[in-house]
Design an enzyme around this catalytic site. Structure first.
Site, PDB file in Angstrom:
ATOM      1  N   HIS A 399      -7.362 -58.257 -28.280  1.00  0.00           N
ATOM      2  CA  HIS A 399      -7.957 -56.957 -28.602  1.00  0.00           C
ATOM      3  C   HIS A 399      -8.153 -56.772 -30.108  1.00  0.00           C
ATOM      4  O   HIS A 399      -8.819 -55.814 -30.545  1.00  0.00           O
ATOM      5  CB  HIS A 399      -7.066 -55.834 -28.048  1.00  0.00           C
ATOM      6  CG  HIS A 399      -7.821 -54.625 -27.610  1.00  0.00           C
ATOM      7  ND1 HIS A 399      -9.125 -54.377 -27.994  1.00  0.00           N
ATOM      8  CD2 HIS A 399      -7.464 -53.573 -26.830  1.00  0.00           C
ATOM      9  CE1 HIS A 399      -9.531 -53.229 -27.468  1.00  0.00           C
ATOM     10  NE2 HIS A 399      -8.536 -52.723 -26.752  1.00  0.00           N
ATOM     11  N   ASP A 403     -13.497 -55.894 -28.403  1.00  0.00           N
ATOM     12  CA  ASP A 403     -13.368 -54.520 -27.929  1.00  0.00           C
ATOM     13  C   ASP A 403     -13.380 -54.484 -26.408  1.00  0.00           C
ATOM     14  O   ASP A 403     -13.883 -55.399 -25.743  1.00  0.00           O
ATOM     15  CB  ASP A 403     -14.513 -53.665 -28.466  1.00  0.00           C
ATOM     16  CG  ASP A 403     -14.444 -53.483 -29.975  1.00  0.00           C
ATOM     17  OD1 ASP A 403     -13.317 -53.530 -30.516  1.00  0.00           O
ATOM     18  OD2 ASP A 403     -15.509 -53.319 -30.606  1.00  0.00           O
TER      19      ASP A 403
END
Length: 428
Positions: A399, A403
């Site tokens: 992450h 995204d």
């Protein structure tokens, strides 16, 4: 004598584990014939004989560790036996680790007619046993640690009992015994005589060490998150069934599912380059090539050989490469360069029956695609409930660079391409 040493087997690799001796001590070997298989943290490597002769002075046994450059055996140069056999003649000189005066050497103590290996001798000393009490099963009549363990587990290897103390003076008759205590609900009473409570301690293999370290590294250094989707596999299964025989006849390899997923992954990686990237210091490196690792269950554990430039591969080349890697992995013959690199990984837990899982990213990669079992399930199509072969797929991603929107849309791209596989060929 010519020393057999652990060779340099890869950059930054300083320690190896002895996998299996392919020749026994005292056996005659050809020059360049494989003597022993060693395991590195990446793959298995065979060490060949430096000359023709007799194998002597094996210093490291299976599962023991050795450093690069360490001597693990020796070769006594000699011509081939006149009778064509491979074992040493009766008049052969004593081995290097058997002194001429007949005394037991420090590395291989003798007990009776059996050679006692160092690990076995230490266990004998700890237990107060004698080697002649135990049946030796090792090559050349060697007594192994495993032989001592088996002897103890059979119940006949307990240490000698301590002398019985003199009887104590007679005591007054005891009072009536109290009622036996009943175990509480949900508990059990285990007596000291219960069987099947042995333990076996074995060192982690080099490959398993590496797997453990890398998985922990991924959990500690990356912000991992997993997203899921499901695919109707009927279009791919129908296409595969239609062209399966023609594909095998032309290319000599079966048409599997992995080539479809590899091609679909390339298409998704092109659209979402962050999933094909790497965090390097304070920078993000976006790769413009697609080297996809395919997780394969090998002889010593899970390995991930890498298909280079999958964007340039045909379905046949992908399937053939995976089949070759699987064969090498089963024989523990993958080389370190087969496992290095990779920009993305595909892991198929479905072949073992997994319905759903969250795979762990292989650092420094930023994504891994997990495949699962194909199961017939009821789904809704055009207002009707129908039965379709469905597969859950999972994308675990870093992450820090990917995204959530990119990850979800990446997985949706995989789904769209495989539910309409003609898109793989039309590039739409």
């Amino acid at each position: 004598m010519l020393d057999v040493t652990v060779p340099t087997v890869g950059e930054s690799i300083s320690e190896v584990q002895i996998g299996q001796w392919l020749k026994q001590e005292g056996e005659w070997v050809e020059k360049d014939e494989d003597l022993v298989e060693i395991e590195t943290e990446k793959a298995s490597v065979q060490i060949p004989a430096p000359a023709a002769g007799y194998l002597r002075s094996i210093r490291k046994q299976e599962e023991e560790f050795a450093t690069v450059g360490e001597v693990i055996a020796a070769i006594e140069p000699a011509d081939a036996p006149a009778d064509g056999g491979s074992n040493e003649p009766a008049s052969a000189p004593p081995a290097a680790n058997s002194p001429a005066d007949g005394s037991a050497s420090e590395d291989a103590p003798q007990a009776g007619d059996a050679r006692v290996m160092p690990a076995a001798q230490r266990m004998l000393d700890d237990l107060g046993l004698q080697a002649d009490q135990i049946t030796a099963t090792g090559p050349g009549g060697r007594l192994l640690k495993e032989d001592v363990v088996a002897h103890v587990q059979r119940g006949s290897g307990s240490p000698p009992a301590a002398p019985t103390p003199p009887p104590a003076p007679a005591a007054p008759a005891p009072a009536a015994p109290a009622p036996a205590r009943q175990p509480a609900v949900g508990t059990s009473l285990v007596t000291s005589g219960s069987g099947h409570r042995g333990e076996e301690v074995k060192p982690l293999s080099m490959i398993r060490r590496t797997i453990a370290n890398r998985l922990v590294q991924a959990q500690q250094t990356a912000a991992l998150l997993t997203t899921f989707n499901e695919i109707n596999m009927q279009p791919v299964m129908e296409l595969r069934k239609k062209y399966r025989d023609a594909f095998a006849d032309k290319h000599g390899v079966k048409l599997g599912f992995m080539s479809f997923f590899a091609k679909a992954a390339v298409e998704a990686l092109r659209r979402f380059p962050a999933v094909n990237s790497e965090v390097r210091g304070n920078n993000i490196v976006y790769r413009q090539y697609y080297d996809i690792g395919i997780a394969i269950g090998g002889g010593k554990g899970l390995v991930v050989p890498v298909l280079r430039n999958v964007e340039d591969m045909s379905f046949a080349v992908i399937e053939r490469s995976i089949a070759e890697f699987a064969e090498l992995a089963g024989a523990n013959q993958l080389q370190p360069n087969d496992l290095e690199g990779g920009t993305f990984t595909i892991s198929n837990g479905g072949i073992y029956g997994s319905l759903l899982s969250t795979p762990i990213v292989n650092p420094p990669q930023s994504g891994i695609l997990g495949l699962h079992s194909i199961q017939e399930r009821p789904v809704a199509e055009r207002g009707q409930v129908v039965i379709r072969p469905m597969m859950y797929i999972a994308l675990t991603y870093d992450h820090r660079v990917v995204d959530g929107r990119e990850a979800v849309t990446f997985l949706k791209t995989i789904k769209d391409v495989l539910e309409d596989p003609a898109r793989l060929f039309l590039e739409v």
